[in-house]
Design a protein around this motif. Structure first.
Motif, PDB file in Angstrom:
ATOM      1  N   ALA A 229       0.835  -1.204   0.000  1.00  0.00           N
ATOM      2  CA  ALA A 229       0.000   0.000   0.000  1.00  0.00           C
ATOM      3  C   ALA A 229       0.867   1.250   0.000  1.00  0.00           C
ATOM      4  CB  ALA A 229      -0.938  -0.034   1.208  1.00  0.00           C
ATOM      5  N   THR A 230       1.923   1.287   0.744  1.00  0.00           N
ATOM      6  CA  THR A 230       2.821   2.460   0.792  1.00  0.00           C
ATOM      7  C   THR A 230       3.514   2.676  -0.542  1.00  0.00           C
ATOM      8  OG1 THR A 230       3.151   2.056   3.138  1.00  0.00           O
ATOM      9  CG2 THR A 230       4.773   3.444   2.034  1.00  0.00           C
ATOM     10  N   GLN A 231       3.942   1.543  -1.145  1.00  0.00           N
ATOM     11  CA  GLN A 231       4.629   1.664  -2.444  1.00  0.00           C
ATOM     12  C   GLN A 231       3.695   2.210  -3.507  1.00  0.00           C
ATOM     13  OE1 GLN A 231       6.493  -1.920  -3.627  1.00  0.00           O
ATOM     14  NE2 GLN A 231       7.597  -1.014  -5.358  1.00  0.00           N
ATOM     15  N   LEU A 232       2.462   1.717  -3.564  1.00  0.00           N
ATOM     16  CA  LEU A 232       1.492   2.230  -4.539  1.00  0.00           C
ATOM     17  C   LEU A 232       1.191   3.701  -4.285  1.00  0.00           C
ATOM     18  CD1 LEU A 232      -1.096  -0.677  -4.950  1.00  0.00           C
ATOM     19  CD2 LEU A 232       0.341   0.310  -6.736  1.00  0.00           C
ATOM     20  N   ALA A 233       1.035   4.066  -3.057  1.00  0.00           N
ATOM     21  CA  ALA A 233       0.760   5.467  -2.736  1.00  0.00           C
ATOM     22  C   ALA A 233       1.920   6.361  -3.153  1.00  0.00           C
ATOM     23  CB  ALA A 233       0.479   5.601  -1.236  1.00  0.00           C
ATOM     24  N   THR A 234       3.135   5.861  -2.993  1.00  0.00           N
ATOM     25  CA  THR A 234       4.313   6.646  -3.381  1.00  0.00           C
ATOM     26  C   THR A 234       4.349   6.845  -4.876  1.00  0.00           C
ATOM     27  OG1 THR A 234       5.532   5.815  -1.486  1.00  0.00           O
ATOM     28  CG2 THR A 234       6.833   6.772  -3.272  1.00  0.00           C
ATOM     29  N   LEU A 235       4.096   5.747  -5.602  1.00  0.00           N
ATOM     30  CA  LEU A 235       4.102   5.845  -7.070  1.00  0.00           C
ATOM     31  C   LEU A 235       3.006   6.769  -7.539  1.00  0.00           C
ATOM     32  CD1 LEU A 235       4.767   2.111  -8.069  1.00  0.00           C
ATOM     33  CD2 LEU A 235       6.344   4.053  -8.284  1.00  0.00           C
ATOM     34  N   ARG A 236       1.822   6.657  -6.962  1.00  0.00           N
ATOM     35  CA  ARG A 236       0.734   7.532  -7.385  1.00  0.00           C
ATOM     36  C   ARG A 236       1.035   8.989  -7.006  1.00  0.00           C
ATOM     37  NH1 ARG A 236      -3.688   5.124  -9.320  1.00  0.00           N
ATOM     38  NH2 ARG A 236      -3.951   2.857  -8.940  1.00  0.00           N
ATOM     39  N   SER A 237       1.599   9.202  -5.888  1.00  0.00           N
ATOM     40  CA  SER A 237       1.948  10.575  -5.499  1.00  0.00           C
ATOM     41  C   SER A 237       3.002  11.151  -6.423  1.00  0.00           C
ATOM     42  CB  SER A 237       2.433  10.569  -4.047  1.00  0.00           C
ATOM     43  OG  SER A 237       2.869  11.855  -3.676  1.00  0.00           O
ATOM     44  N   GLN A 238       3.980  10.328  -6.778  1.00  0.00           N
ATOM     45  CA  GLN A 238       5.023  10.793  -7.701  1.00  0.00           C
ATOM     46  C   GLN A 238       4.432  11.054  -9.064  1.00  0.00           C
ATOM     47  OE1 GLN A 238       8.369   8.160  -7.965  1.00  0.00           O
ATOM     48  NE2 GLN A 238       9.546   9.508  -9.348  1.00  0.00           N
ATOM     49  N   ARG A 239       3.505  10.246  -9.533  1.00  0.00           N
ATOM     50  CA  ARG A 239       2.885  10.440 -10.850  1.00  0.00           C
ATOM     51  C   ARG A 239       2.088  11.728 -10.859  1.00  0.00           C
ATOM     52  NH1 ARG A 239      -1.824   9.543 -13.594  1.00  0.00           N
ATOM     53  NH2 ARG A 239      -1.592   8.900 -15.797  1.00  0.00           N
ATOM     54  N   GLU A 240       1.365  11.944  -9.749  1.00  0.00           N
ATOM     55  CA  GLU A 240       0.602  13.198  -9.696  1.00  0.00           C
ATOM     56  C   GLU A 240       1.536  14.411  -9.748  1.00  0.00           C
ATOM     57  OE1 GLU A 240      -1.746  12.929  -6.203  1.00  0.00           O
ATOM     58  OE2 GLU A 240      -3.170  11.455  -7.048  1.00  0.00           O
ATOM     59  N   THR A 241       2.638  14.255  -9.072  1.00  0.00           N
ATOM     60  CA  THR A 241       3.628  15.360  -9.129  1.00  0.00           C
ATOM     61  C   THR A 241       4.149  15.550 -10.544  1.00  0.00           C
ATOM     62  OG1 THR A 241       4.225  14.911  -6.833  1.00  0.00           O
ATOM     63  CG2 THR A 241       5.787  16.191  -8.141  1.00  0.00           C
ATOM     64  N   ASP A 242       4.473  14.443 -11.193  1.00  0.00           N
ATOM     65  CA  ASP A 242       4.978  14.512 -12.568  1.00  0.00           C
ATOM     66  C   ASP A 242       3.893  15.026 -13.491  1.00  0.00           C
ATOM     67  OD1 ASP A 242       7.416  13.611 -11.725  1.00  0.00           O
ATOM     68  OD2 ASP A 242       7.095  11.506 -12.335  1.00  0.00           O
ATOM     69  N   MET A 243       2.660  14.626 -13.290  1.00  0.00           N
ATOM     70  CA  MET A 243       1.563  15.106 -14.124  1.00  0.00           C
ATOM     71  C   MET A 243       1.367  16.610 -13.925  1.00  0.00           C
ATOM     72  SD  MET A 243       0.173  12.856 -16.092  1.00  0.00           S
ATOM     73  CE  MET A 243      -1.410  13.572 -16.450  1.00  0.00           C
ATOM     74  N   ALA A 244       1.508  17.069 -12.743  1.00  0.00           N
ATOM     75  CA  ALA A 244       1.399  18.506 -12.513  1.00  0.00           C
ATOM     76  C   ALA A 244       2.540  19.242 -13.186  1.00  0.00           C
ATOM     77  CB  ALA A 244       1.378  18.795 -11.007  1.00  0.00           C
ATOM     78  N   ASN A 245       3.734  18.695 -13.098  1.00  0.00           N
ATOM     79  CA  ASN A 245       4.893  19.299 -13.736  1.00  0.00           C
ATOM     80  C   ASN A 245       4.713  19.257 -15.244  1.00  0.00           C
ATOM     81  OD1 ASN A 245       7.463  20.505 -14.012  1.00  0.00           O
ATOM     82  ND2 ASN A 245       8.505  18.527 -13.949  1.00  0.00           N
ATOM     83  N   TYR A 246       4.202  18.154 -15.772  1.00  0.00           N
ATOM     84  CA  TYR A 246       3.987  18.033 -17.235  1.00  0.00           C
ATOM     85  C   TYR A 246       2.925  19.016 -17.689  1.00  0.00           C
ATOM     86  CZ  TYR A 246       2.709  15.938 -21.704  1.00  0.00           C
ATOM     87  OH  TYR A 246       2.428  15.750 -23.049  1.00  0.00           O
ATOM     88  N   ALA A 247       1.892  19.175 -16.924  1.00  0.00           N
ATOM     89  CA  ALA A 247       0.855  20.117 -17.287  1.00  0.00           C
ATOM     90  C   ALA A 247       1.397  21.531 -17.258  1.00  0.00           C
ATOM     91  CB  ALA A 247      -0.336  19.982 -16.330  1.00  0.00           C
ATOM     92  N   LYS A 248       2.263  21.770 -16.340  1.00  0.00           N
ATOM     93  CA  LYS A 248       2.871  23.095 -16.243  1.00  0.00           C
ATOM     94  C   LYS A 248       3.775  23.339 -17.413  1.00  0.00           C
ATOM     95  CE  LYS A 248       5.507  25.979 -13.040  1.00  0.00           C
ATOM     96  NZ  LYS A 248       6.187  26.015 -11.751  1.00  0.00           N
ATOM     97  N   LEU A 249       4.482  22.310 -17.828  1.00  0.00           N
ATOM     98  CA  LEU A 249       5.397  22.469 -18.954  1.00  0.00           C
ATOM     99  C   LEU A 249       4.631  22.607 -20.256  1.00  0.00           C
ATOM    100  CD1 LEU A 249       8.242  19.931 -18.041  1.00  0.00           C
ATOM    101  CD2 LEU A 249       8.354  22.409 -17.957  1.00  0.00           C
ATOM    102  N   THR A 250       3.558  21.955 -20.425  1.00  0.00           N
ATOM    103  CA  THR A 250       2.796  21.978 -21.664  1.00  0.00           C
ATOM    104  C   THR A 250       1.734  23.039 -21.673  1.00  0.00           C
ATOM    105  OG1 THR A 250       1.293  20.304 -20.793  1.00  0.00           O
ATOM    106  CG2 THR A 250       3.167  19.518 -22.064  1.00  0.00           C
ATOM    107  N   ALA A 251       1.726  23.839 -20.677  1.00  0.00           N
ATOM    108  CA  ALA A 251       0.743  24.902 -20.643  1.00  0.00           C
ATOM    109  C   ALA A 251       1.055  25.884 -21.767  1.00  0.00           C
ATOM    110  CB  ALA A 251       0.788  25.611 -19.304  1.00  0.00           C
ATOM    111  N   PRO A 252       0.061  26.585 -22.255  1.00  0.00           N
ATOM    112  CA  PRO A 252       0.291  27.549 -23.341  1.00  0.00           C
ATOM    113  C   PRO A 252       1.289  28.622 -22.900  1.00  0.00           C
ATOM    114  CG  PRO A 252      -2.065  27.092 -23.043  1.00  0.00           C
ATOM    115  CD  PRO A 252      -1.355  26.478 -21.951  1.00  0.00           C
ATOM    116  N   GLY A 253       2.107  28.847 -23.806  1.00  0.00           N
ATOM    117  CA  GLY A 253       3.145  29.827 -23.600  1.00  0.00           C
ATOM    118  C   GLY A 253       4.387  29.231 -23.013  1.00  0.00           C
ATOM    119  N   ASN A 254       4.269  27.911 -22.652  1.00  0.00           N
ATOM    120  CA  ASN A 254       5.483  27.260 -22.148  1.00  0.00           C
ATOM    121  C   ASN A 254       6.070  26.387 -23.228  1.00  0.00           C
ATOM    122  OD1 ASN A 254       5.381  28.503 -19.639  1.00  0.00           O
ATOM    123  ND2 ASN A 254       4.083  26.890 -18.797  1.00  0.00           N
ATOM    124  N   LEU A 255       6.716  25.338 -22.859  1.00  0.00           N
ATOM    125  CA  LEU A 255       7.439  24.491 -23.804  1.00  0.00           C
ATOM    126  C   LEU A 255       6.454  23.666 -24.597  1.00  0.00           C
ATOM    127  CD1 LEU A 255      10.327  23.363 -21.479  1.00  0.00           C
ATOM    128  CD2 LEU A 255      10.324  25.209 -23.124  1.00  0.00           C
TER     129      LEU A 255
END
Length: 747
Positions: free
Chosen positions: A290-316
């Motif tokens: 359960a801890t490992q899955l939560a860590t992976l999901r938390s990291q993915r959400e972080t990466d998804m937020a970072n990806y959304a930030k990077l792909t936002a208009p006016g960005n990369l």
């Protein structure tokens, strides 16, 4: 039809036999006393013989020397050391020891040691007897019998002391026999106890050896079975199979629970949304996944937020390496999450499969263990039986071992219970019984034997001696008791023949005359409504006093101032004319033959004017035919009209039938029975002859009784001994004293 027995014949004896109570007891005692008085000479003779024999026995009694010795059988000296539960002879000990002392074995041992079979003092011989061997059965039996006779063994009352006495013709021999008997008894007591203890010990030892082997065998069988079934202790409930069965039962329950949990987890995980898998896993016990899955999901959400930030208009742009790298990182995380989800699901499945397999294996092992337990149950039954057999053999072994030890100790305790109190010593003087006591004892024995003999003679005596006996045998009533005539001291030289032969004339106030007056009264009252005219007097056998009774009774009847005729109907042996001093040439036979008339044949006596006598006359050749003729009947009928009473003296009934023939024409028949002469058989026979002929018997008259006899003591005593009779009275005695005084006054 001729009657064979009157009605009152059987009723009277039955009524006597049925009487009970004090009266019957008094009658029995009085009869016994009468028998003793009657047979007093037999009793006195027996007493005299007993006295003489007692004197002879006391004078010739042997000079025996009696010696005695005392021994004590201590019944309580060793009781305080006795083992509890041991039993003894108790109250039967002393009688048993007395019987042992009188046993043939001990007496034979004493006889052999003292050679009593060849001892003249023991045998009571004057000269030395010929030598004999006591091994001879006859000699041995005779010796033991004599020993039993001279040796006496008895327990002194209320003590534990036994006294042994012996009487022989030698003082030293008497003491030696007793001392030898005591020594033999003590020796026998020791040897018997030792031998009995040895026998008991031998038997108990053999039994113990056998029981010991049985105990060992049973114990080995129990141990072997314990090893085989896994019993670790004496308690059969604690064994390996029982412990394993309990553990497998617990394990099977645990495996089933684990399988149920694993199966439910697997079912839940395989059927739910993968995105919510981490939450479900978090609720289970697998916190690591359960801890490992939560860590992976938390990291993915972080990466998804970072990806959304990077792909936002006016960005990369999407082709920017940094964007590509972020996208690639997200894909890697998705793969990792996907792998982790698959791994968790696969792990849940593997856990379920393992739990299921574990449950199956555990249950299989449990079933196998149950089979072993069922087999163990049968083994435990056998174990219980073997254990019980072992305990029984061990208990019996221990009990017999205790008995053996008790018997050994008891033998030592019982061996000292006999003590000699007094040794037998030779007596100084012989033991002689008192002559007076011997004579008294034998006299008493003689009296008893004489009384017994008297009662035996009385029971065998068929003669009749009392009124009660005669009435019981004949069934007839007693009319009178006529005593034996006594010779008085008066001078008979001036008396006539009839006065000398008739006591009723010579002694009018005697007991003899009173008895005939009583007989006359009984006859006058015997017939109801009228006086008896013809009275026949007869007897069963000759010489019973018919003529005496006939003549005296006729005289007494004539004293009533009535005309009386006495007929002598004994045509074979007539005696009336001799008694009365009359002429016997003309009489009854003369009238019956027609040679003389009745008036011519009648004779008178001056002393009794109203008495006529018809003697028998010449002896005819056929008396019976004459008495049974019509002429005789007509003669009696004629006399009935002339005389008030007609007395007929007839022959005895058992000799001829004349009395039976005359009895049919008589109004009253009197059977004369002489005291001490007639017996039961003759009385019954005479009675039966009269009854069968239809003759009515008025009663019996017992003749010639002895007033001193105990049966009749007191019947007439008042008239001769008490002063109540009329003896000594004369005519002058009846004159009134007032008349005498009046006469004197007139003169």
């Amino acid at each position: 039809m001729i009657p064979s027995r009157p009605e009152n014949f059987s009723a009277e004896p039955d009524s006597r036999a049925a009487s009970t109570g004090p009266a019957a007891t008094d009658a029995t005692l009085s009869e016994a006393l009468m028998t003793i008085r009657k047979r007093k000479y037999v009793i006195l003779a027996a007493a005299l013989l007993g006295m003489i024999y007692g004197f002879y026995k006391g004078s010739t009694q042997p000079h025996l020397f009696e010696s005695y010795g005392d021994i004590e059988i201590r019944s309580g000296s060793s009781d305080q050391y006795r083992i509890a539960g041991s039993t003894g002879s108790g109250g039967n000990r002393l009688p048993t020891e007395v019987a042992i002392l009188k046993s043939d074995t001990l007496l034979l041992t004493v006889a052999e040691d003292l050679d009593l079979a060849n001892n003249q003092d023991f045998l009571g011989m004057i000269q030395r007897p010929p030598h004999v061997n006591i091994e001879d059965p006859n000699v041995r039996q005779a010796t033991i019998g004599r020993m039993q006779a001279i040796v006496s063994v008895a327990n002194i009352p209320k003590t534990d002391i036994i006294r042994i006495s012996c009487s022989t013709f030698n003082a030293k021999l008497s003491a030696d026999i007793i001392n030898k008997l005591i020594d033999a008894y003590i020796k026998r007591s020791f040897t018997s106890r030792v031998s009995s203890t040895q026998r008991a010990s031998g038997w108990l030892t053999s039994q113990l050896d056998e029981l010991k082997h049985q105990v060992e065998t049973s114990q080995n069988q129990v141990i072997d079975l314990q090893k085989r079934i896994g019993v670790l202790s004496i308690d059969p409930t604690h064994n390996q199979i029982s412990s394993s069965l309990e553990e497998l039962t617990t394990a099977a329950g645990t495996a089933q629970i684990a399988r149920i949990l694993a199966e439910s987890r697997y079912r839940v995980l395989s059927g739910m949304d993968p995105n919510s898998l981490d939450q479900t896993v978090a609720n289970t016990t697998n916190n690591v996944a359960a801890t490992q899955l939560a860590t992976l999901r938390s990291q993915r959400e972080t990466d998804m937020a970072n990806y959304a930030k990077l792909t936002a208009p006016g960005n990369l742009g999407p082709n920017h390496p940094q964007v590509k790298a972020a996208h690639a990182q997200i894909e890697e995380l998705d793969k990792a999450i996907k792998q982790e989800q698959d791994r968790v699901l696969a792990q849940a499945k593997q856990t379920f499969i393992a739990a299921q397999a574990n449950e199956q294996q555990t249950r299989a092992a449990l079933e196998d263990q149950k089979s072993e337990a069922y087999k163990l149950r049968d083994d435990l039954v056998q174990y219980t039986l073997l254990q019980r057999d072992f305990e029984s053999n061990r208990t019996l072994y221990e009990g017999l071992l205790e008995k053996l030890q008790t018997a050994r100790v008891q033998a030592g305790l019982d061996s000292t219970e006999i003590d000699i109190i007094d040794q037998a010593v030779p007596p100084a003087q012989p033991s002689l019984k008192s002559k007076s006591s011997i004579m008294m004892l034998n006299t008493i024995i003689g009296i008893v034997l004489g009384a017994i003999l008297g009662f035996i003679l009385e029971s065998l005596d068929t003669n009749l001696h009392s009124v009660a006996e005669i009435e019981a045998v004949s069934g007839l009533h007693s009319l009178a008791l006529i005593p034996r005539a006594r010779r008085t001291g008066i001078d008979t030289s001036n008396l006539s023949v009839i006065q000398r032969n008739l006591a009723t004339l010579s002694s009018p106030k005697s007991q003899f005359t009173e008895a005939f007056r009583g007989l006359r009264t009984s006859l006058l009252l015997s017939t109801a409504g009228k006086l008896p005219k013809v009275i026949l007097l007869t007897s069963a056998t000759p010489s019973e006093g018919k003529t005496t009774v006939s003549t005296n009774l006729a005289c007494v009847f004539a004293q009533r101032d009535v005309r009386v005729l006495l007929i002598d109907a004994d045509l074979r042996r007539p005696t009336v004319h001799h008694r009365l001093g009359l002429n016997g040439k003309v009489g009854l036979t003369s009238v019956l033959t027609g040679s003389h008339t009745l008036e011519q044949a009648i004779q008178n006596v001056p002393e009794m004017p109203s008495l006529d006598i018809l003697v028998s006359g010449p002896v005819p050749p056929f008396p019976t035919e004459m008495l049974s003729s019509e002429t005789m009947a007509e003669l009696l009928e004629k006399c009935r009209g002339i005389y008030t009473h007609i007395l007929i003296d007839s022959p005895p009934l058992l000799s001829v039938t004349d009395g039976i023939i005359l009895g049919r024409d008589a109004d009253a028949v009197v059977l004369i029975v002489r005291h001490g002469k007639s017996n039961k058989h003759t009385i019954r026979r005479a009675r039966d002859l009269l009854l069968r002929a239809g003759v009515h018997i008025t009663g019996i008259a017992l003749n010639a009784i002895d007033l001193n006899s105990p049966e009749y003591y007191g019947y007439y005593g008042y008239s001769g001994y008490s002063g109540y009779g009329s003896a000594g009275m004369d005519a002058a005695g009846w004159e009134s004293q007032s008349g005498k005084s009046t006469g004197k006054g007139q003169k």
